[in-house]
Design an enzyme around this catalytic site. Structure first.
Site, short mmCIF file in Angstrom:
data_model
loop_
_atom_site.label_atom_id
_atom_site.label_comp_id
_atom_site.label_asym_id
_atom_site.label_seq_id
_atom_site.Cartn_x
_atom_site.Cartn_y
_atom_site.Cartn_z
N ASP A 3 0.83 -1.21 0.00
CA ASP A 3 0.00 0.00 0.00
C ASP A 3 0.87 1.26 0.00
O ASP A 3 2.04 1.22 0.39
CB ASP A 3 -0.89 0.02 1.25
N1 URA Z 1 -1.35 -6.08 3.61
C1 URA Z 1 -1.79 -4.80 3.70
O1 URA Z 1 -2.81 -4.53 4.34
N2 URA Z 1 -1.09 -3.85 3.07
C2 URA Z 1 0.06 -4.09 2.40
O2 URA Z 1 0.65 -3.16 1.87
C3 URA Z 1 0.50 -5.42 2.32
C4 URA Z 1 -0.23 -6.40 2.94
#
Ligand code: URA
Length: 234
Positions: free
Chosen positions: A99
């Site tokens: 993310d």
């Molecule tokens: N899980 C998440 O919630 N975000 C990420 O960036 C990777 C795994």
């Protein structure tokens, strides 16, 4: 043909399929818009009139992604991407996604074959995350995690979970979670389903690779030995 295009590093397999279907691809001067069309090593493939370079040098990078960088090759909102952080002329792309506000280990490459292998669910590549959550996990949470948690109608198997630190005053915990799934926002969804907010998230390991001494925004190339070992995860 879509596999040959993806393996050349030109684009992903999915995008290659779109290009084929939408009449952008020619083989020996003739538009071919059927998926699965077989090409030989001597066929000349061109995309929008440009001949596909099938002899690309494969590159592999391990990046410690900072916050506020997007895991994509480009962004229509003009945000910085993980590709912008790597000094190369090759068309590399990230394997999977973190993310915008997640930090940590991400691999970038122009090797479509390796990218497919590492993203394919059947290969069950493990990823280790450290989440800073609001609150402190209880026995019932661990019980649920041991059983596997239903997220959007699909069970999430947790390979390993360990509390690394608890701050009773701030009411936060650092939790290490190992999973072998690649669903978007999966760790945040996991904790949300237990009633906890994730304040910070970092990926510290991808298969056997870890961040080592790389600081935020730093990267290194993978060694031939590491690339071979990733291939052997199939
Ligand atoms: N899980 C998440 O919630 N975000 C990420 O960036 C990777 C795994």
């Amino acid at each position: 043909m879509q596999k040959v295009i993806a393996n050349s590093g030109y684009t992903s397999r999915r995008k290659a399929e779109e290009l084929i279907i939408n009449n952008h691809v020619e083989v020996n001067g003739e538009i071919i818009n059927t998926l699965g069309f077989k090409v030989s090593g001597s066929d000349i493939i061109s995309i929008d009139g440009n001949i596909l370079n099938r002899q690309v040098i494969k590159e592999y990078y391990l990046l410690n992604k900072p916050r506020e960088v997007i895991c994509s090759v480009s962004d229509d909102k003009g945000r910085k991407t993980v590709v912008d952080l790597i000094d190369t002329k090759e068309r590399i792309y990230p394997i999977g996604r973190l993310d915008y506000d997640t930090t940590g280990l991400i691999i970038l490459t122009n090797d479509g074959q390796l990218a497919n292998l590492l993203m394919h669910p059947k290969n069950k590549i493990t990823k280790t995350y450290i989440a800073k959550i609001e609150g402190i996990l209880n026995e019932n949470d661990f019980k649920k995690m041991r059983q596997g948690i239903l997220i959007e109608n699909k069970k999430l198997i947790i390979d390993h979970v360990k509390v690394k630190e608890i701050d009773k005053i701030k009411n936060t915990s650092l939790v290490e979670v190992v999973i072998h799934e690649g669903r978007n926002h999966i760790i945040k969804k996991l904790f949300a389903s237990l009633g906890y907010d994730v304040k910070k998230l970092t990926r510290v390991k991808f298969a056997f690779l870890d961040l080592g001494h790389l600081k935020s925004g730093e990267y290194r190339q993978l060694s031939t030995k590491e690339v071979k070992a990733l291939y052997s995860l199939k």
